[in-house]
Write a protein that holds these residues in place. Structure first.
Motif, PDB file in Angstrom:
ATOM      1  N   ALA A 172       0.837  -1.241   0.285  1.00 30.05           N
ATOM      2  CA  ALA A 172       0.005  -0.064   0.124  1.00 30.05           C
ATOM      3  C   ALA A 172       0.906   1.261  -0.205  1.00 30.05           C
ATOM      4  O   ALA A 172       0.443   2.240  -0.710  1.00 30.05           O
ATOM      5  CB  ALA A 172      -0.958   0.131   1.149  1.00 30.05           C
ATOM      6  N   LEU A 173       2.052   1.277   0.854  1.00 28.78           N
ATOM      7  CA  LEU A 173       2.838   2.389   0.681  1.00 28.78           C
ATOM      8  C   LEU A 173       3.470   2.621  -0.635  1.00 28.78           C
ATOM      9  O   LEU A 173       3.702   3.694  -1.057  1.00 28.78           O
ATOM     10  CB  LEU A 173       3.879   2.121   1.978  1.00 28.78           C
ATOM     11  CG  LEU A 173       5.044   3.127   1.901  1.00 28.78           C
ATOM     12  CD1 LEU A 173       4.485   4.355   2.721  1.00 28.78           C
ATOM     13  CD2 LEU A 173       6.185   2.701   2.961  1.00 28.78           C
ATOM     14  N   ALA A 210       3.042   6.101  -2.783  1.00 32.07           N
ATOM     15  CA  ALA A 210       4.197   6.610  -3.190  1.00 32.07           C
ATOM     16  C   ALA A 210       4.064   7.025  -4.787  1.00 32.07           C
ATOM     17  O   ALA A 210       4.373   8.221  -5.280  1.00 32.07           O
ATOM     18  CB  ALA A 210       5.444   6.022  -3.115  1.00 32.07           C
ATOM     19  N   VAL A 211       3.497   6.103  -5.399  1.00 33.85           N
ATOM     20  CA  VAL A 211       3.424   6.075  -7.244  1.00 33.85           C
ATOM     21  C   VAL A 211       2.421   7.315  -7.243  1.00 33.85           C
ATOM     22  O   VAL A 211       2.641   8.263  -8.166  1.00 33.85           O
ATOM     23  CB  VAL A 211       3.170   4.972  -7.705  1.00 33.85           C
ATOM     24  CG1 VAL A 211       2.520   5.186  -9.028  1.00 33.85           C
ATOM     25  CG2 VAL A 211       4.324   3.908  -7.508  1.00 33.85           C
ATOM     26  N   GLY A 253       1.434  13.316  -8.323  1.00 32.87           N
ATOM     27  CA  GLY A 253       0.731  14.681  -7.877  1.00 32.87           C
ATOM     28  C   GLY A 253      -0.544  14.456  -7.362  1.00 32.87           C
ATOM     29  O   GLY A 253      -1.269  15.410  -7.170  1.00 32.87           O
ATOM     30  N   ASP A 254      -0.870  13.116  -7.096  1.00 33.60           N
ATOM     31  CA  ASP A 254      -2.349  12.691  -6.219  1.00 33.60           C
ATOM     32  C   ASP A 254      -1.901  12.506  -4.910  1.00 33.60           C
ATOM     33  O   ASP A 254      -1.181  11.879  -4.382  1.00 33.60           O
ATOM     34  CB  ASP A 254      -2.868  11.717  -7.082  1.00 33.60           C
ATOM     35  CG  ASP A 254      -4.061  11.100  -6.214  1.00 33.60           C
ATOM     36  OD1 ASP A 254      -4.666  11.734  -5.315  1.00 33.60           O
ATOM     37  OD2 ASP A 254      -4.505  10.393  -6.676  1.00 33.60           O
ATOM     38  N   PHE A 255      -2.505  13.478  -3.795  1.00 30.27           N
ATOM     39  CA  PHE A 255      -2.149  13.586  -2.426  1.00 30.27           C
ATOM     40  C   PHE A 255      -3.313  13.178  -1.797  1.00 30.27           C
ATOM     41  O   PHE A 255      -3.550  13.337  -0.349  1.00 30.27           O
ATOM     42  CB  PHE A 255      -1.705  14.972  -2.040  1.00 30.27           C
ATOM     43  CG  PHE A 255      -0.616  15.608  -2.829  1.00 30.27           C
ATOM     44  CD1 PHE A 255       0.858  14.849  -2.505  1.00 30.27           C
ATOM     45  CD2 PHE A 255      -0.658  16.462  -3.773  1.00 30.27           C
ATOM     46  CE1 PHE A 255       2.129  15.522  -3.519  1.00 30.27           C
ATOM     47  CE2 PHE A 255       0.206  17.015  -4.605  1.00 30.27           C
ATOM     48  CZ  PHE A 255       1.699  16.429  -4.313  1.00 30.27           C
ATOM     49  N   SER A 256      -4.377  12.573  -2.287  1.00 24.17           N
ATOM     50  CA  SER A 256      -5.672  12.138  -1.808  1.00 24.17           C
ATOM     51  C   SER A 256      -5.349  10.947  -0.920  1.00 24.17           C
ATOM     52  O   SER A 256      -6.475  10.808   0.141  1.00 24.17           O
ATOM     53  CB  SER A 256      -6.674  12.122  -2.881  1.00 24.17           C
ATOM     54  OG  SER A 256      -6.570  11.192  -3.708  1.00 24.17           O
ATOM     55  N   ALA A 273      -1.011   2.692 -10.636  1.00 26.06           N
ATOM     56  CA  ALA A 273      -1.116   4.062 -10.505  1.00 26.06           C
ATOM     57  C   ALA A 273      -2.038   4.921 -10.652  1.00 26.06           C
ATOM     58  O   ALA A 273      -1.802   6.091 -10.635  1.00 26.06           O
ATOM     59  CB  ALA A 273      -0.057   4.277 -11.876  1.00 26.06           C
ATOM     60  N   GLN A 274      -3.076   4.151 -10.602  1.00 26.72           N
ATOM     61  CA  GLN A 274      -4.341   4.980 -10.931  1.00 26.72           C
ATOM     62  C   GLN A 274      -4.646   5.678  -9.410  1.00 26.72           C
ATOM     63  O   GLN A 274      -4.244   5.085  -8.531  1.00 26.72           O
ATOM     64  CB  GLN A 274      -5.549   4.021 -11.522  1.00 26.72           C
ATOM     65  CG  GLN A 274      -5.417   3.933 -12.838  1.00 26.72           C
ATOM     66  CD  GLN A 274      -6.638   2.902 -13.331  1.00 26.72           C
ATOM     67  OE1 GLN A 274      -7.302   2.510 -12.617  1.00 26.72           O
ATOM     68  NE2 GLN A 274      -6.680   2.875 -14.571  1.00 26.72           N
TER      69      GLN A 274
END
Length: 438
Positions: free
Chosen positions: A179-180, A184-185, A190-193, A437-438
């Motif tokens: 999960a980490l 990280a990917v 740019g996805d910090f959600s 990566a999604q």
């Protein structure tokens, strides 16, 4: 070692399985040496004593009395028969064991042979030195074949359950790390959600907590950067607009000054637009299946306003692939405008599959001076332009914008100098987006 797994999960399972295998081998050897072998020797000793009892009053050359043999068989279950009769009773389906034969020979003070049945109930066949040519048949009713089958099933089950338990343990241990890695990917795109659950061992919880804190810090920095750049861009446009209005009121005698000022204002507006464009594509957008050939053809038709020869050659078999049409149009536009800015000849635009058909490639070829080989990778950095070969016009964000958008699509960007001269800019868009990566 090529067979050794590289992932922590695979290494943990491999280690647990290796330890269990070593344990099974050591247990097998230990049981064989200290349990099975002494038991077999004890059984062999008891059988030797029974054989001695059978031949205790026999003299060399005496014939076996059938009545006596049958009576002895009824009492002990031990049968004595000739070689021919033994073959009829199944001696041919037996196997001789040299170790047991040597032990039996030592007990009977002569050359003895021991054979054991390979199918059905366990039966010992012994040819004693007291009666060569005769075989003593001793059934061992205590050793049932199903006992061996149960032992085999037990050992196999223990090994399987042990490996399964090790696999489940390693899976539980590595789930937070997986999960980490996925989070990280996403942060890299740019996805910090994503906020990771703080679970697992103490060390993993500490790493997860630090990652969540880092993700929040990066998100805050990204928001501040975007806000700062948007504010600066907005504030710059206000004086530029006033300057533009002032130039419109200049007299005809200052026409040459007015044209220069207007050109500089438009150039500055273009630079501001590129700053905003670079900030806009900071994370993955919703993707939809689009016709690549139609999208590129639309951009090429729009760029014909530059009065340059631009040809588009497409592969008609290319199917629709997941992408952001607005973002990819921005990419192709930047590629064509770079080719127009840094070359004077014809421009060729291509779309095709790569060799293994995992990517759709869009290439823009020009006939300009190209880029030095040492700078082909560094030109993707913001404000880097490859000045030595291609001048210093623009803001230096064009290729950085291209790379950011293509990275958002899990794609690749490649620049290479053409052998016949000029530069080939290629983007590789995956036919299928990776789930991780999604």
């Amino acid at each position: 070692m090529g067979f050794f797994p590289r992932s922590a999960f695979g290494q943990t399972v491999f280690l647990v399985a290796a330890l269990l295998l070593i344990n099974q081998v050591v247990s097998y050897v230990t049981v064989s040496l200290y349990v099975v072998k002494p038991t077999i020797e004890q059984v062999n000793l008891m059988l030797a004593k029974q054989v001695k009892t059978v031949f205790i009053d026999w003299e060399d050359g005496i014939e076996i009395n059938d009545d006596l043999s049958e009576k002895f068989f009824e009492i002990t279950g031990i049968d004595v028969m000739t070689q021919r009769e033994a073959m009829r009773q199944g001696l041919g389906q037996t196997r001789e064991y040299p170790m047991l034969s040597r032990s039996m020979s030592a007990q009977l003070n002569g050359s003895a042979r021991v054979r054991i049945t390979q199918t059905g109930p366990l039966v010992y066949w012994i040819e004693a030195p007291q009666a060569p040519g005769y075989w003593v048949k001793i059934p061992l009713s205590g050793y049932q074949e199903n006992n061996l089958e149960f032992l085999t099933f037990y050992l196999s089950s223990i090994g399987f359950l042990s490996v399964l338990g090790g696999w489940l343990f390693a899976r539980h241990l590595n789930r937070p790390l997986k999960a980490l890695q996925q989070a990280a990917v996403k942060v890299g795109k740019g996805d910090f959600s994503t906020k990771l659950e703080e679970e697992g061992s103490t060390e993993v919880i500490e790493v997860t907590r630090a990652f969540n804190q880092m993700s929040r810090g990066i998100a805050a920095l990204e928001n501040d950067r975007r806000l700062l750049m948007a504010g600066v861009s907005h504030d710059l446009r206000t004086p530029l607009t006033r300057i533009r209005l002032a130039t419109e009121m200049m007299s005809d005698q200052d026409e040459y000054l007015r044209e220069g000022i207007i050109y500089d204002i438009e150039d500055m507006n273009g630079i501001i637009d590129q700053f905003i464009e670079y900030l806009r594509h900071h994370k993955r957008e919703e993707l939809s299946c689009e016709d690549v050939n139609a999208l590129v053809g639309e951009v090429v038709n729009c760029e014909l306003k530059h009065q340059r020869s631009i040809t588009f050659k497409s592969n008609p078999s290319i199917e629709s692939i997941p992408l952001s049409s607005v973002a990819i149009k921005r990419v192709v536009t930047n590629m064509i405008e770079n080719a127009i800015r840094y070359s004077d000849g014809d421009i060729e635009v291509l779309s095709y599959y790569n060799s293994n058909k995992k990517y759709v490639v869009i290439a823009v070829n020009d006939n300009g001076p190209g880029i030095p080989e040492s700078e082909l990778e560094s030109v993707f950095e913001p404000f880097k332009q490859g000045d030595a070969a291609r001048g210093s016009e623009g803001s230096g964000l064009g290729l950085a914008i291209i790379k950011r958008i293509v990275d958002m699509h899990d794609g690749k960007v490649k620049l290479e100098n053409r052998p016949e001269g000029g530069l080939s800019a290629q983007i590789y868009l995956p036919i299928k987006i990776q789930n991780s990566a999604q």
